[in-house]
Design a protein around this motif. Sequence first.
Motif, mmCIF file in Angstrom:
data_model
loop_
_atom_site.group_PDB
_atom_site.id
_atom_site.type_symbol
_atom_site.label_atom_id
_atom_site.label_comp_id
_atom_site.label_asym_id
_atom_site.label_seq_id
_atom_site.Cartn_x
_atom_site.Cartn_y
_atom_site.Cartn_z
ATOM 1 N N GLN A 1 0.837 -1.205 0.000
ATOM 2 C CA GLN A 1 0.000 0.000 0.000
ATOM 3 C C GLN A 1 0.869 1.251 0.000
ATOM 4 O OE1 GLN A 1 -2.966 0.733 -0.529
ATOM 5 N NE2 GLN A 1 -3.498 2.630 0.527
ATOM 6 N N MET A 2 1.940 1.233 0.789
ATOM 7 C CA MET A 2 2.821 2.389 0.852
ATOM 8 C C MET A 2 3.541 2.598 -0.474
ATOM 9 S SD MET A 2 4.423 2.009 4.695
ATOM 10 C CE MET A 2 5.439 3.471 4.469
ATOM 11 N N ALA B 1 1.942 6.346 -7.147
ATOM 12 C CA ALA B 1 0.961 7.343 -7.592
ATOM 13 C C ALA B 1 1.538 8.749 -7.515
ATOM 14 C CB ALA B 1 -0.306 7.237 -6.748
ATOM 15 N N GLY B 2 2.362 9.015 -6.511
ATOM 16 C CA GLY B 2 2.997 10.326 -6.398
ATOM 17 C C GLY B 2 4.009 10.575 -7.494
ATOM 18 N N ARG B 3 4.740 9.541 -7.908
ATOM 19 C CA ARG B 3 5.788 9.710 -8.921
ATOM 20 C C ARG B 3 5.229 9.936 -10.314
ATOM 21 N NH1 ARG B 3 7.891 5.131 -6.374
ATOM 22 N NH2 ARG B 3 7.570 3.822 -8.227
ATOM 23 N N GLY C 1 -11.718 2.174 3.049
ATOM 24 C CA GLY C 1 -11.260 0.993 3.765
ATOM 25 C C GLY C 1 -10.565 -0.019 2.885
ATOM 26 N N LYS C 2 -10.721 0.096 1.556
ATOM 27 C CA LYS C 2 -10.049 -0.854 0.662
ATOM 28 C C LYS C 2 -8.721 -0.249 0.204
ATOM 29 C CE LYS C 2 -12.016 -3.876 -1.804
ATOM 30 N NZ LYS C 2 -12.788 -4.713 -2.747
ATOM 31 N N THR C 3 -7.681 -1.051 0.156
ATOM 32 C CA THR C 3 -6.372 -0.573 -0.278
ATOM 33 C C THR C 3 -6.369 -0.312 -1.781
ATOM 34 O OG1 THR C 3 -5.516 -2.778 -0.757
ATOM 35 C CG2 THR C 3 -5.262 -1.958 1.507
ATOM 36 N N TYR C 4 -5.355 0.442 -2.235
ATOM 37 C CA TYR C 4 -5.206 0.651 -3.670
ATOM 38 C C TYR C 4 -5.016 -0.687 -4.382
ATOM 39 C CZ TYR C 4 -4.695 5.713 -3.076
ATOM 40 O OH TYR C 4 -4.920 7.034 -2.802
ATOM 41 N N GLY C 5 -4.262 -1.582 -3.755
ATOM 42 C CA GLY C 5 -4.076 -2.895 -4.356
ATOM 43 C C GLY C 5 -5.389 -3.638 -4.525
ATOM 44 N N ASP D 1 5.346 -5.841 -8.940
ATOM 45 C CA ASP D 1 6.304 -5.469 -9.966
ATOM 46 C C ASP D 1 6.019 -6.218 -11.263
ATOM 47 O OD1 ASP D 1 8.594 -3.798 -10.511
ATOM 48 O OD2 ASP D 1 9.776 -5.632 -10.693
ATOM 49 N N LEU D 2 5.526 -7.447 -11.142
ATOM 50 C CA LEU D 2 5.131 -8.195 -12.341
ATOM 51 C C LEU D 2 3.894 -7.565 -12.989
ATOM 52 C CD1 LEU D 2 5.641 -11.842 -11.012
ATOM 53 C CD2 LEU D 2 6.993 -10.696 -12.779
ATOM 54 N N VAL D 3 2.947 -7.143 -12.177
ATOM 55 C CA VAL D 3 1.745 -6.475 -12.700
ATOM 56 C C VAL D 3 2.140 -5.256 -13.528
ATOM 57 C CG1 VAL D 3 -0.338 -5.178 -12.104
ATOM 58 C CG2 VAL D 3 0.227 -7.289 -10.857
ATOM 59 N N PHE D 4 3.082 -4.470 -12.996
ATOM 60 C CA PHE D 4 3.476 -3.238 -13.663
ATOM 61 C C PHE D 4 4.675 -3.411 -14.586
ATOM 62 C CE2 PHE D 4 1.080 -1.578 -10.018
ATOM 63 C CZ PHE D 4 0.239 -0.677 -10.664
ATOM 64 N N ASN D 5 4.940 -4.663 -14.961
ATOM 65 C CA ASN D 5 5.949 -4.951 -15.982
ATOM 66 C C ASN D 5 7.323 -4.386 -15.642
ATOM 67 O OD1 ASN D 5 6.545 -6.208 -18.497
ATOM 68 N ND2 ASN D 5 6.536 -4.216 -19.506
ATOM 69 N N GLY D 6 7.693 -4.474 -14.348
ATOM 70 C CA GLY D 6 9.007 -4.004 -13.927
ATOM 71 C C GLY D 6 9.086 -2.508 -13.708
ATOM 72 N N ASN D 7 7.946 -1.817 -13.725
ATOM 73 C CA ASN D 7 7.910 -0.359 -13.551
ATOM 74 C C ASN D 7 7.153 0.026 -12.298
ATOM 75 O OD1 ASN D 7 9.122 0.907 -16.161
ATOM 76 N ND2 ASN D 7 7.841 -0.781 -16.860
ATOM 77 N N TYR D 8 7.333 -0.739 -11.229
ATOM 78 C CA TYR D 8 6.673 -0.557 -9.949
ATOM 79 C C TYR D 8 7.606 0.195 -9.046
ATOM 80 C CZ TYR D 8 4.733 -2.135 -5.399
ATOM 81 O OH TYR D 8 4.225 -2.219 -4.123
#
Length: 294
Positions: free
Chosen positions: A8-9, A15-17, A212-216, A287-294
């Motif tokens: 989550q952090m 999201a900030g970047r 109450g639900k995380t971004y994930g 990191d796999l979800v974001f194709n190495g751009n996490y």
Amino acid sequence: MRTQLPPQMNLVALAGRIQPQDGSLAAARSHAMSVRTRLGKTFALHSAKKIGSHARQTAIHRFSDLDFMVVFRKEEFIWGGRLVSSDTILNKLVTDLGDRYPSTYVRRDVLAASLVFGSSGQSLDVVPAMFLGFTGARPVFQIPDGQGGWLRTSPETHDRHFEIHQERSGNRLRKVSQLLKWWKHARTQPLPIRSFYIDMLLCTGGLGAPVGKTYGGCLEDFFEYLVATECRALLDPCVIAGEISPNDTYAQRETLYRAASFALVHARAASLAEKRRDFPEANRQWDLVFNGNY
């Protein structure tokens, strides 16, 4: 280390970047005003306004084009008493803007004339529109549909609809949308999913960002919906545009479905790892979800 932090952090940090940069936004506004001035000398215009991701504040750095809707007076769309093809209007736009900006790459996009300004790398999509009337108190326009015809739209209505759900989410919905747009672009070829589709789907069926639900968890729900519906078109929640399609072709739909299926598998694995507090594994899965751009 980042991998030791709760996902989550890290998703909040991501999201900030990816927020749009002030310099790019200023350059885009300057280009839009220049285009407005140019078109006003050639065509009969009524108004112009920013629409799309930038208007809803769901744009991301480097990848979100500035969509600029230019409202033409009715006489520009009528010839011999009949409505002309949207292809005709778009071709006129491309020709006129190409003459005005000879050193700028100007091309015809599906719904717009697209300009890429070399000085900033910012892309500006100029969408021609004609005012049709009002739905309630909000204006409705027609814009190109990509096939020579026209479709109805009301950016003000859709933006307000998104804003209502943004407030209901505790002002978290925009960040979820931006993370999904980063997922779209985190690869050599962007995934075939429209930003408008993402934003409107997040306002449908409780998919947004429930308190109450995380971004994930929100991302996992979105991927699950895409897979369950096989990436079908969405009925416009504002009952203006009819169906809102994520893309244009069956092949694109298949590509999106495969990507969503892959993302769902790894988002679920990340969730399970996070529950057992295995943060390094959870972050590896994201990191796999974001194709190495996490």
